[in-house]
Scaffold this active site. Sequence first.
Site, PDB file in Angstrom:
ATOM      1  N   ASP A 150      73.985 -10.340 -13.907  1.00  0.00           N
ATOM      2  CA  ASP A 150      73.242 -10.005 -12.682  1.00  0.00           C
ATOM      3  C   ASP A 150      74.119  -9.126 -11.814  1.00  0.00           C
ATOM      4  O   ASP A 150      75.270  -9.454 -11.544  1.00  0.00           O
ATOM      5  CB  ASP A 150      72.845 -11.283 -11.942  1.00  0.00           C
ATOM      6  CG  ASP A 150      71.888 -11.001 -10.793  1.00  0.00           C
ATOM      7  OD1 ASP A 150      72.323 -10.381  -9.795  1.00  0.00           O
ATOM      8  OD2 ASP A 150      70.720 -11.382 -10.913  1.00  0.00           O
TER       9      ASP A 150
ATOM     10  N   ASP B 136      67.681  -6.434 -11.563  1.00  0.00           N
ATOM     11  CA  ASP B 136      69.129  -6.304 -11.508  1.00  0.00           C
ATOM     12  C   ASP B 136      69.818  -7.187 -12.543  1.00  0.00           C
ATOM     13  O   ASP B 136      70.992  -7.508 -12.414  1.00  0.00           O
ATOM     14  CB  ASP B 136      69.641  -6.652 -10.102  1.00  0.00           C
ATOM     15  CG  ASP B 136      69.206  -8.034  -9.649  1.00  0.00           C
ATOM     16  OD1 ASP B 136      68.489  -8.707 -10.426  1.00  0.00           O
ATOM     17  OD2 ASP B 136      69.576  -8.439  -8.528  1.00  0.00           O
TER      18      ASP B 136
END
Length: 851
Positions: A548, A591
């Site tokens: 992430d 993301d």
Amino acid sequence: MREMIKALGIKITELSTYLGFSRPTLYKYMEEYDLMKYGNIDYKVKTVFDYIIRENPTSKMEVLYFIMNWDKDNLIKELTFQNEEKEKRAAELVVVNNELKIEKELVRNSKTLLHASLESFKDIVIWSVDKNYCYLYFNEAFKKAMKLLYNEDVEIGRNLLNYINIIDDRDKAKRNHDLALSGQSHTVLEEYGDEYILYYESSFNPIYNDDKIIIGATGFSRDVTERIVAEREIENELNQKEELKNILLTSEKRYRELVHNLDAGVIVHAADTSIIMNNEKACELLGLSDDMIKGKKAIDPTWKFVRENLEPLPLEEYPVNLVLSSGEQIRNIILGVYNPVFSEIVWVSVNGTPYIDDQGKIEEVIISFFNITEMIKKQTRLSETFDLLDETQKIANVGTWELDLKTNLIWASQEAFNIYDLPRESEYIDLEKTQNLIVSEDKDIITQGLLNLIKNGDPYDVYFRINTTTKLKHIHSNAHLIKNSLGEPIKVLGFVRDVTELKQKEAALIHMSYHDPLTGLYNRRFFQEQLKRLDNPRNLPLSIIMGDVNGLKLTNDAFGHLAGDKLLKMIGDIISTSIRGNDIASRWGGDEFAILVPSTGAAATEKLISRIHYKIKKASFEYGVVSVSFGSNTKTEEHEDISEIFTSAEVSMYQNKLVEIHSIRGQTINTIMTTLFEKSVAIKEHSTRVSELSVSIAKKLGFSKTNSNDIKTMGLIHDIGKIVIDLHILDKPGKLTDEERKIIEQHSLSGSRMLNSSHEYARLAAGVLHHHERIDGKGYPNGIKGDQIPIESKIIAVADAFDAMTAKRPYRLNPLSSEEAIAELQKYSGTQFDKEVVDVLVNQVLKSKDL
């Protein structure tokens, strides 16, 4: 009895052997016929037995009876007589035999002579048959004739009719032979054969034996084909001459009628090119009267001939001059002539013929011409249509072709040549050249498809690749079969289309369906498919890595999504260059990244994560620090659920993110402020002054040191949200539009979101969010009022307003003085600004600064 036999002077065994009786039977017969009455019989009786049995083959019983009824003397006498006769007869036989030899030789010589005689007639066909039509004889000429007419090799003894394979000829042969076999001799002239026809004059006669009985028939034929053909040719020639004579008798009248009724113009020129005769059609086509034409020469300016390109026709190329100069005929010369009656050019096809006199000189030139104006117009329209078709095919990038199955020639349109990048040297495309361009792996597709179309009528719809002189092309070809009225294939009509661009788009779509367009990594869909595919014992241990990106939202908020996209692209490149060829990396979400690592344990997976971290740390990103939080887990046993392994890796990632995110966001805030201040020096200076005024007010209000420091920081970053606003709006010298004002009014909200994303700055977010609110509730972004507004926001609002009024700005080149600015603050104290804060600024802070 034995004595009786002994008296015969012959042994009983010999007698029984000669007569073929057993001894008991012989005894019986001898007793029955009482042989004793003959007395002693000489042993010569044995010879008698021999003779009788040989010369008179009666039954043996009769021989015995004969012997027993002859006496010895008569028997010997008869034997003697027979021997004499025999010798005499033998002498006679010798004479006869000699005579027969002579006769045989004569017969043999006669046969040879007869055969030679029959074969000497090379042009006479001779044959004979029995009553069943079977050959008794035929000569070589007959044999050759049968081979020529019926392609049969005849044999003696075989049936004549069986060799004749043409029904009419067989009927004629049977009829003629039947007449001869009935005793009628006759002669006929008949035609034989089918493909190869011969005429024969034939005589048929019966054959009689010595008893005057008909035993067969013979035939003699002569090939008279040349004579018949010659006679018919003479007859035809005589008939033609007679017809010609009749034609010549009326030729002049008919000629004139024909010429004047022709649908073609006719002009007869003299040797000097002057016109001596013309018909009415010539006047019509030229648009001139009969008087205007007669006597005119080729050099007369009346004639206005043009070529097909509308250029004037040179005098030497006038039809009559071409005939006169060459002395030969001219055929189908196309030219145009201006017709004054129609006021347009009439197009004609011209023929010319010289008339030669007895001295070999041209006496006259006959010119004929047909009106082909409509044909030329149609050809022009057709040419224009073809041009339009070519242009249409060029636009559509589609070429047409036609395969003639008889000649194997392939006609192709111009665009077909263009698609193959081949020069159009003729209307037919070279099959070998096109075959050489086809990628070898695709040749069978075309060959088999075409065979299936022609043989079975299967649809021909194929895709293949060609290597042209410029590039690799993808081609789509479709065709259908044309048959004649008998249902036989005669042509194949088809088209070729360059689908290279479509194939590229298709490949791009396929790529897009499995790839993330931003990072180039695989997308979530592909990852999920591969996760199912690789979840099997062969790939254990199977590891999953989840990642992430830290601070992506803050980067997007501060620098825009282009900057965020750039950050994601950078991370994607780092991941793709860090994994192995059989590893699968994908962009899992906005993301988030996911990496599937088959046949890899936990330790090797951690090394991979460390390698990625190292590359990320070394990466340079203009909008701040690059940071990604990773988590992983590994499936080592077949019974483990891969979805639980995935979830575990995801949990591990979030745990690591909680530890790393705050410091990264704090660093990003600092980067944002640095970038903002680099973007606008005026904002930096303004923020610094607002920060100093704000902390001064806070101290006078009795704020603690910690709160005063927060106020100082808050004043410094209160305009952080302006990082997303274009500089031309921030520095606009004139009045802002409504749209521009809305954009400006969003900066406090944007700034608050950025600060809230960082644990380090989150406590300052509320003060920044409301620093443009008003005491009367008419501010923005939320329209709160009075005590709803945080004290920090009230302080920044007053400091911000005072500096804005007293500092030089693009939209205010002549700022207010301190006194004028104080007056404005006091004027709006209690409505726009907090009254207490204004009083502190005016009466304590500003006075202490001696402004």
